[in-house]
Design an enzyme around this catalytic site. Structure first.
Site, PDB file in Angstrom:
ATOM      1  CE1 TYR A  78      17.554   0.683   8.390  1.00 30.43           C
ATOM      2  CE2 TYR A  78      19.144  -0.986   7.724  1.00 30.43           C
ATOM      3  CZ  TYR A  78      17.851  -0.499   7.732  1.00 30.43           C
ATOM      4  OH  TYR A  78      16.857  -1.206   7.110  1.00 30.43           O
ATOM      5  CG  LEU A 135       5.011  -7.324   5.581  1.00 30.48           C
ATOM      6  CD1 LEU A 135       4.669  -8.228   6.759  1.00 30.48           C
ATOM      7  CD2 LEU A 135       3.801  -6.490   5.220  1.00 30.48           C
ATOM      8  CB  ALA A 136       8.259  -1.336   6.991  1.00 31.47           C
ATOM      9  CB  SER A 189      -0.932   0.006   1.215  1.00 33.36           C
ATOM     10  OG  SER A 189      -0.193  -0.179   2.403  1.00 33.36           O
ATOM     11  CB  THR A 235       8.995   4.991   3.051  1.00 27.88           C
ATOM     12  OG1 THR A 235       9.875   4.444   4.041  1.00 27.88           O
ATOM     13  CG2 THR A 235       9.532   4.718   1.661  1.00 27.88           C
TER      14      THR A 235
END
Ligand code: NAD
Length: 400
Positions: free
Chosen positions: A235, A139-140, A50, A276
């Protein structure tokens, strides 16, 4: 309702239906203007379809490869007084456009980590397609409920072993400051791996293979990130990096499994840093992206999700010669332009000099802000934000 952006920290709690639709339309137009893939997939399942990379993957599959798509996501529809989430509006707009253009597009809104949703998607594939050619895993998520044990895991973004101190920016105000984050506990590391590692990807592919719905030669791809030294402590060598290590390691085992099952392949693609909802939540990353975007635009190699995903399909996954170039650890590297030494050196030099006073001049923070707002359908050219809009927008394939 007249919908205005309401930004709280790194999220925007409102989304604009017309703006999101326009943002999707622009991505579709970009792909329509590229060459078609002659060896692309025809039936594609996108998990996390999405927003961000998943949405771009779905658009590229449809418009560059003439593929039918099933999308899975977790979004909230509008209520009487509150707009839906951006991913809801994006999916409504995508389905509207795709079906108008003659493409099959169905969507599932629910928890992708659950066994129930996996079963529903498998039934749909059996009923409508028989088999699937490509499974994109994008996915996140902040949390995951384990489908077998019911345990709920939360992911955190923290360094490992030592405290992390770095410059960061409040991208709304442009104030540059120093941030310090304490190292994660063992428990936090394990929980982050459980949410963002590869177990659920593996579960999806095992379920699809056992249901016999993977086509001969089917591929699956999941997304990872490496990035520069500047962000490594928070990260790649931090909690989220451990989850990516797990994803990559499980990807190699999954590759072996799929080869046996259907002559298939499992791949991890290392993508570039883009704006994002997921990346906005990572400390330091918005500042790095502001510098990176500035430099990549200057050197004429700027890419957002849609450009990256088109190049991933066209120049990596579905090349004419059938080869899939990978690095020494079997990963696709579509972050090649981000990691170019001349880009990274320029970013590093500016990073050193960066202050609240010179950030607008040294970086593309304005571009970052605009791109952030666009994620929620704001700051899109041609949209009249003073106009009253209907916030209840259905997604064609989802019963109301
Ligand atoms: P995003 O936040 O834009 O998208 C996440 C998607 O996951 C959405 O479709 C959302 O609805 C869906 N989702 C979340 N929880 C769900 C659940 N429980 N069930 C079903 N769907 C759910 O994220 P993104 O930045 O596009 O990230 C996608 C992948 O790409 C991640 O693995 C991320 O680590 C990776 N990646 C991102 C970047 C970046 O800079 N953004 C760079 C490299 C790799």
């Amino acid at each position: 309702m007249i919908v205005k952006p309401r930004v709280r920290g790194f999220i925007c709690t409102t989304a604009h239906p017309i703006g999101c639709a326009e943002h999707v339309r622009k991505q579709i137009t970009y792909v329509k203007n590229q060459i078609k893939l002659s060896k692309g997939p025809k039936r594609v399942l996108v998990i996390g379809s999405s927003t961000g990379y998943g949405l771009a993957s779905r658009i590229v599959a449809t418009y560059a490869s003439d593929a039918e798509t099933i999308g899975v996501f977790f979004e909230r529809p509008a209520t009487k007084s509150r707009p839906a989430t951006a991913g809801w509006y994006n999916s409504a707009a995508f389905e509207e456009a795709a079906t108008a253009d003659g493409y099959y597009a169905k969507s599932f809104n629910g928890d992708a980590f659950s066994n129930e949703l996996k079963e529903q998607v498998i039934q749909q594939i059996k009923q409508d397609w028989g088999t699937v050619d490509l499974v994109v895993y994008s996915l996140a998520a902040p949390k995951r409920k384990h489908p077998e044990t019911g345990e709920v895991f939360s992911s955190v973004i923290k360094p490992i072993g030592k405290r992390f101190t770095s410059k960061t920016v409040d991208f709304q105000s442009g104030v540059v400051s120093e941030t310090s984050i304490e190292p994660a506990s063992e428990e936090e590391i394990e929980q982050t791996i459980a949410v963002m590692g590869g177990e659920d990807w593996e579960m999806w592919l095992h379920a699809l293979a056992e249901a016999d719905v993977l086509a001969e030669g089917a591929k699956t791809v999941a997304y990872s990130y490496i990035g520069p030294e500047l962000t490594h402590d928070i990260y790649r060598t931090g909690t989220i990096g451990k989850a990516k290590d797990d994803l990559e390691q499980r990807g190699r085992a999954l590759n072996h499994y799929l080869q046996q099952k259907c002559n298939g392949r499992a791949l991890v693609s290392v993508n570039k840093a883009v704006v994002t909802q997921a990346s906005a939540a990572i400390p330091v990353v918005p500042l790095y992206i502001s510098l990176l975007y500035g430099e990549m635009k200057k050197q004429g190699v700027h890419e957002d999700c849609i450009e990256q995903m088109f190049r991933l399909y066209q120049d990596r996954l579905y090349r004419l010669d059938g080869e899939i170039p990978v690095d020494s650890q079997d990963r696709i590297r579509i972050d090649d332009l981000e990691m170019k030494p001349e880009i990274q050196q320029a970013v590093e030099q500016k990073w050193e000099k960066l202050t609240t006073e010179n950030i607008e001049e040294l970086s593309d923070i304005e571009g970052y802000r605009r791109q952030f707002l666009r994620l929620f359908g704001f700051a899109i050219e041609g949209v009249d934000y003073e106009q009253d809009v209907a916030i209840a927008v259905p997604i064609k394939s989802i019963p109301e």
